[in-house]
Motif scaffolding. Structure first.
Motif, short mmCIF file in Angstrom:
data_model
loop_
_atom_site.label_atom_id
_atom_site.label_comp_id
_atom_site.label_asym_id
_atom_site.label_seq_id
_atom_site.Cartn_x
_atom_site.Cartn_y
_atom_site.Cartn_z
N ILE A 163 0.83 -1.20 0.00
CA ILE A 163 0.00 0.00 0.00
C ILE A 163 0.87 1.25 0.00
CG2 ILE A 163 -1.77 1.25 1.28
CD1 ILE A 163 -2.63 -1.33 -0.14
N ASP A 222 -6.29 -5.58 -3.19
CA ASP A 222 -6.51 -4.80 -1.98
C ASP A 222 -7.55 -3.73 -2.30
OD1 ASP A 222 -5.03 -4.33 0.87
OD2 ASP A 222 -5.76 -2.43 0.05
N THR A 233 -7.70 -0.71 -1.23
CA THR A 233 -7.10 0.60 -1.50
C THR A 233 -6.68 0.70 -2.96
OG1 THR A 233 -6.29 0.64 0.78
CG2 THR A 233 -5.33 2.21 -0.74
N LYS A 256 -9.62 1.57 -5.08
CA LYS A 256 -9.96 3.00 -5.10
C LYS A 256 -9.14 3.74 -6.15
CE LYS A 256 -10.97 2.94 -0.13
NZ LYS A 256 -10.59 3.49 1.19
N THR A 281 -4.08 10.22 0.89
CA THR A 281 -4.96 9.34 1.65
C THR A 281 -4.30 8.00 1.92
OG1 THR A 281 -6.88 10.40 0.63
CG2 THR A 281 -7.23 8.27 1.67
N VAL A 282 -3.58 7.49 0.93
CA VAL A 282 -2.89 6.21 1.11
C VAL A 282 -1.82 6.32 2.18
CG1 VAL A 282 -1.36 4.55 -0.02
CG2 VAL A 282 -3.40 5.36 -1.20
N GLU A 338 -3.48 6.13 5.46
CA GLU A 338 -3.92 4.77 5.75
C GLU A 338 -2.75 3.89 6.17
OE1 GLU A 338 -6.24 1.06 3.55
OE2 GLU A 338 -6.16 3.05 2.61
N ARG A 378 -12.98 -6.40 -1.45
CA ARG A 378 -12.81 -5.51 -2.59
C ARG A 378 -14.17 -5.26 -3.26
NH1 ARG A 378 -9.57 -8.29 -6.64
NH2 ARG A 378 -9.67 -6.26 -7.68
#
Length: 303
Positions: free
Chosen positions: A95, A160, A162, A165, A191-192, A195, A271
């Protein structure tokens, strides 16, 4: 209730349902474990071979079959219980690499590149954790695969929510070709990063129950091993009733340890960029009919 449930199961097994097929427990467990390297696979084989040899030796020396099964299970299961869950660490690294990749694509777009060119440019020196996935994405783009299909395969490889997105934003841009994608990717990269910081904090909190599991496992193995070294202490477990009691206690204790470890394990969020198998079949049928009409062919039965 048992008869009714059995009849319902028979009907469902014969007639079937419209529900899309789901992955089996083994497939879901393998998906959570992530890709297995050749070294890791070799260590598993050596561990299983050692378990078989130790179990056979304990059975021949002590005559207690349940003790042999427990010894073999300890060789295989104790390293898994004592080892930290590396899957969550790998996920966090991926990520974090995804956020870096988003920032690189945004920078390329700010330089005036197109979407396909920007994604292909990230093939040079990609983040190590996503090097294979990014290289595959760039290769598909160079081979002429549609950007939408290449991005969906990229999302499947990362696996994943994320990544879904990020891919969703890229899919919308690839379909509409509107401005503002660079800004969206920069916001997604931020944002990642947030996270990743939250996931690292969660993993630090999960380290406490993992330590508890390790200590309970080590102490219990020490007590059991010391008890079996005393002949009159382990003698009652040589009978059939004693072996049944030993098996029941062992299954209960192992179940508690596995449950405690599962509480400290990483549970991925489902997901949303997952293709429905029925939609794939429908798309294939529509494409086949369109090809038939184009080439003047008659109706073809699609199985």
């Amino acid at each position: 209730m048992a008869v009714t449930g059995g009849l319902v199961g028979v009907v469902i097994g014969i007639v079937g349902t419209t529900r899309p097929p789901e992955a089996s427990l083994v497939q879901r467990w393998r998906a959570r474990q992530g890709p297995v390297s050749s070294d890791r696979r070799m260590r598993r084989r050596v561990r299983w071979a050692g378990a078989v040899l130790l179990g056979t030796a304990v059975w021949l020396l002590s005559g207690v079959f349940v003790g042999a099964v427990l010894a073999a299970a300890a060789v295989v299961g104790v390293p898994w219980l004592l080892s930290p869950t590396t899957n969550a660490t790998v996920r966090i690294g991926q990520i974090e690499a995804l956020g870096e990749w988003c920032q690189r694509v945004a920078n390329a777009l700010n330089l005036g590149m197109g979407l396909e060119q920007a994604m292909s440019s990230t093939r040079k020196n990609p983040p190590e954790e996503l090097a294979e996935q990014i290289t595959n994405l760039a290769d598909r783009m160079l081979l002429g695969v549609r950007p939408q299909d290449a991005l969906r395969q990229f999302a499947d490889e990362v696996h994943d929510v994320t990544a879904d997105k990020v891919v969703a934003a890229l899919l919308l841009s690839a379909a509409n070709r509107g401005p503002g994608l660079a800004r969206v990717l920069e916001d997604l990269a931020e944002t990642v990063r947030e996270e990743v910081a939250k996931r690292r904090k969660i993993e630090s909190d999960r380290a406490k129950p993992r330590t508890t599991v390790r200590w309970m496992t080590v102490i219990t193995l020490g007590v059991v091993g010391a008890g079996f070294l005393v002949p009159h202490y382990a003698a009652p477990y040589g009978s059939v009733l004693g072996q049944l009691v030993l098996a029941g206690l062992s299954v209960g204790f192992v179940a508690v340890l596995v449950w405690m470890r599962s509480l400290a394990d990483h549970r991925p969020i489902p997901r949303f960029l997952v293709a429905d198998p029925r939609s794939r079949v429908r798309t294939a049928v529509v494409a086949g009919r369109a090809a038939d009409e184009r080439w003047g062919l008659g109706p073809v039965e699609v199985r």
